[in-house]
Scaffold this motif. Sequence first.
Motif, PDB file in Angstrom:
ATOM      1  N   THR A   1      -7.683   0.873  -9.451  1.00  0.00           N
ATOM      2  CA  THR A   1      -8.012   2.260  -9.781  1.00  0.00           C
ATOM      3  C   THR A   1      -6.949   3.208  -9.248  1.00  0.00           C
ATOM      4  OG1 THR A   1     -10.344   1.635  -9.558  1.00  0.00           O
ATOM      5  CG2 THR A   1      -9.854   3.986  -9.710  1.00  0.00           C
ATOM      6  N   ARG A   2      -6.462   2.950  -8.041  1.00  0.00           N
ATOM      7  CA  ARG A   2      -5.415   3.812  -7.474  1.00  0.00           C
ATOM      8  C   ARG A   2      -4.122   3.710  -8.281  1.00  0.00           C
ATOM      9  NH1 ARG A   2      -6.132   2.829  -2.530  1.00  0.00           N
ATOM     10  NH2 ARG A   2      -7.186   4.758  -2.072  1.00  0.00           N
ATOM     11  N   GLU A   3      -3.796   2.526  -8.724  1.00  0.00           N
ATOM     12  CA  GLU A   3      -2.558   2.315  -9.484  1.00  0.00           C
ATOM     13  C   GLU A   3      -2.629   2.945 -10.869  1.00  0.00           C
ATOM     14  OE1 GLU A   3       0.353   1.064  -9.000  1.00  0.00           O
ATOM     15  OE2 GLU A   3       0.221   0.027  -7.092  1.00  0.00           O
ATOM     16  N   HIS A   4      -3.820   2.884 -11.513  1.00  0.00           N
ATOM     17  CA  HIS A   4      -3.924   3.284 -12.915  1.00  0.00           C
ATOM     18  C   HIS A   4      -4.730   4.561 -13.140  1.00  0.00           C
ATOM     19  CE1 HIS A   4      -2.942  -1.025 -13.009  1.00  0.00           C
ATOM     20  NE2 HIS A   4      -2.292  -0.729 -14.101  1.00  0.00           N
ATOM     21  N   GLY A   5      -5.283   5.108 -12.061  1.00  0.00           N
ATOM     22  CA  GLY A   5      -6.018   6.366 -12.199  1.00  0.00           C
ATOM     23  C   GLY A   5      -7.480   6.203 -12.569  1.00  0.00           C
TER      24      GLY A   5
ATOM     25  N   ARG B   1       0.844  -1.204   0.000  1.00  0.00           N
ATOM     26  CA  ARG B   1       0.000   0.000   0.000  1.00  0.00           C
ATOM     27  C   ARG B   1       0.874   1.247   0.000  1.00  0.00           C
ATOM     28  NH1 ARG B   1      -2.560  -1.150  -2.515  1.00  0.00           N
ATOM     29  NH2 ARG B   1      -3.868   0.673  -2.255  1.00  0.00           N
ATOM     30  N   LEU B   2       1.954   1.232   0.792  1.00  0.00           N
ATOM     31  CA  LEU B   2       2.894   2.356   0.811  1.00  0.00           C
ATOM     32  C   LEU B   2       3.509   2.549  -0.570  1.00  0.00           C
ATOM     33  CD1 LEU B   2       4.762   1.890   4.209  1.00  0.00           C
ATOM     34  CD2 LEU B   2       3.306   3.814   3.551  1.00  0.00           C
ATOM     35  N   SER B   3       3.838   1.435  -1.206  1.00  0.00           N
ATOM     36  CA  SER B   3       4.429   1.491  -2.543  1.00  0.00           C
ATOM     37  C   SER B   3       3.462   2.137  -3.534  1.00  0.00           C
ATOM     38  CB  SER B   3       4.800   0.074  -2.987  1.00  0.00           C
ATOM     39  OG  SER B   3       5.324   0.085  -4.289  1.00  0.00           O
ATOM     40  N   ALA B   4       2.187   1.790  -3.437  1.00  0.00           N
ATOM     41  CA  ALA B   4       1.184   2.372  -4.332  1.00  0.00           C
ATOM     42  C   ALA B   4       1.029   3.868  -4.083  1.00  0.00           C
ATOM     43  CB  ALA B   4      -0.161   1.663  -4.142  1.00  0.00           C
ATOM     44  N   LEU B   5       1.007   4.260  -2.805  1.00  0.00           N
ATOM     45  CA  LEU B   5       0.918   5.685  -2.464  1.00  0.00           C
ATOM     46  C   LEU B   5       2.105   6.450  -3.035  1.00  0.00           C
ATOM     47  CD1 LEU B   5      -0.222   5.867   1.287  1.00  0.00           C
ATOM     48  CD2 LEU B   5      -1.472   6.691  -0.705  1.00  0.00           C
TER      49      LEU B   5
ATOM     50  N   TYR C   1     -14.554   4.535 -14.037  1.00  0.00           N
ATOM     51  CA  TYR C   1     -14.613   4.972 -12.630  1.00  0.00           C
ATOM     52  C   TYR C   1     -13.244   5.482 -12.203  1.00  0.00           C
ATOM     53  CZ  TYR C   1     -18.862   2.130 -12.762  1.00  0.00           C
ATOM     54  OH  TYR C   1     -20.074   1.586 -13.104  1.00  0.00           O
ATOM     55  N   GLU C   2     -13.278   6.458 -11.272  1.00  0.00           N
ATOM     56  CA  GLU C   2     -12.036   6.955 -10.668  1.00  0.00           C
ATOM     57  C   GLU C   2     -12.250   7.119  -9.171  1.00  0.00           C
ATOM     58  OE1 GLU C   2     -11.202  10.671 -12.519  1.00  0.00           O
ATOM     59  OE2 GLU C   2     -12.907  11.714 -11.603  1.00  0.00           O
TER      60      GLU C   2
END
Length: 349
Positions: free
Chosen positions: A300-304, A37-41, A346-347
């Motif tokens: 969605t968080r990874e790809h926008g 999760r930290l990596s994604a942030l 969706y975003e």
Amino acid sequence: MIRSDAVHITPEILALIAGIDEFKGAWRALGTLAPDRLSALRRVATIESIGSSTRIEGSRLSDRDVERLLSNLQIKSFTTRDEQEVAGYAGVMELVFSSWQDIALTENHVKQLHRDLLTYSEKDAWHRGNYKTSTNSVVAFDEDGNQLGVVFATATPFDTQPLMTELITWFNEERAAERLHPLLLIGIWVVVFLEIHPFQDGNGRLSRVLTTLLLLQAGYAYVPYSSLESVIEQSKEAYYLALRQTQGTIRSDAPNWQPWLTFFLRALAEQVRRLNRKVERERLVLAALPELSLQIVEFTREHGRITMGDAIRLTGSSRNTLKQHFRALVERGHLEQQGSGRGVWYELK
């Protein structure tokens, strides 16, 4: 000589520092977020930082363009100036994130970071890593990349070398003496660096890289996970105004640090607020969502953004099952629906 003894500490400045330092302590104690999760942030924040910092200087690349470019960095062939600037900024950010303990604040290291920042920029090859040889002024750009005008004049090429030596010596001595709060010290460093404008080009981008470096060295370990550059991009008028108000006074007997320091600390406080909101959302997601919904949110968080087709490929679930999850995620405020019919996507909300 830099007159940091003239810093006027207002109640707002005190409150901003207290709030930022409170989060700094809380982040150190935060053990609830998983490494992935930290990596994604961090990835999202890095894309935002690179996109914003280059757009402040006139680039036209969106965060989506930046993300695409970062996924192809290994090609090392960038046709446009905007792409070259993004690639260079990405490389320097990664260096700072991975090696901040080893980068002492010296003139040589500042020059090396400048050279790395412009490493792919063909038109800057003649001056990268070297102080300026002709006069340069600070210029503001609007959101379309058009020049708005000169914000302020900068140091002459003749004065640049001694002024940079003085600034770096002053900073290292003050940091060792611990007379000023680290955030005030870093704020003054940034505004004086920009007033000198030591390089022919790339000073704004380099100032933001150095801000990140100095914040990490001062113990603000959360910095890579929330984009300060994005905050500055969204308040560009206030940024340039604060610079102009302080920089005109720096060489006087009574420098007015307050306009810049207030802006700088407000920007850091907004960076903290955004990260705090993301962390709270992470906790909520991790605590309450079914696995399938969690996969949708993470993608969605990874790809926008995410489409129904993306979700089917990602999870292997049926369209009807996924419709229920999308509906629940929209109703609970995790996702926002865009478009209609077959063009729905969706975003994150």
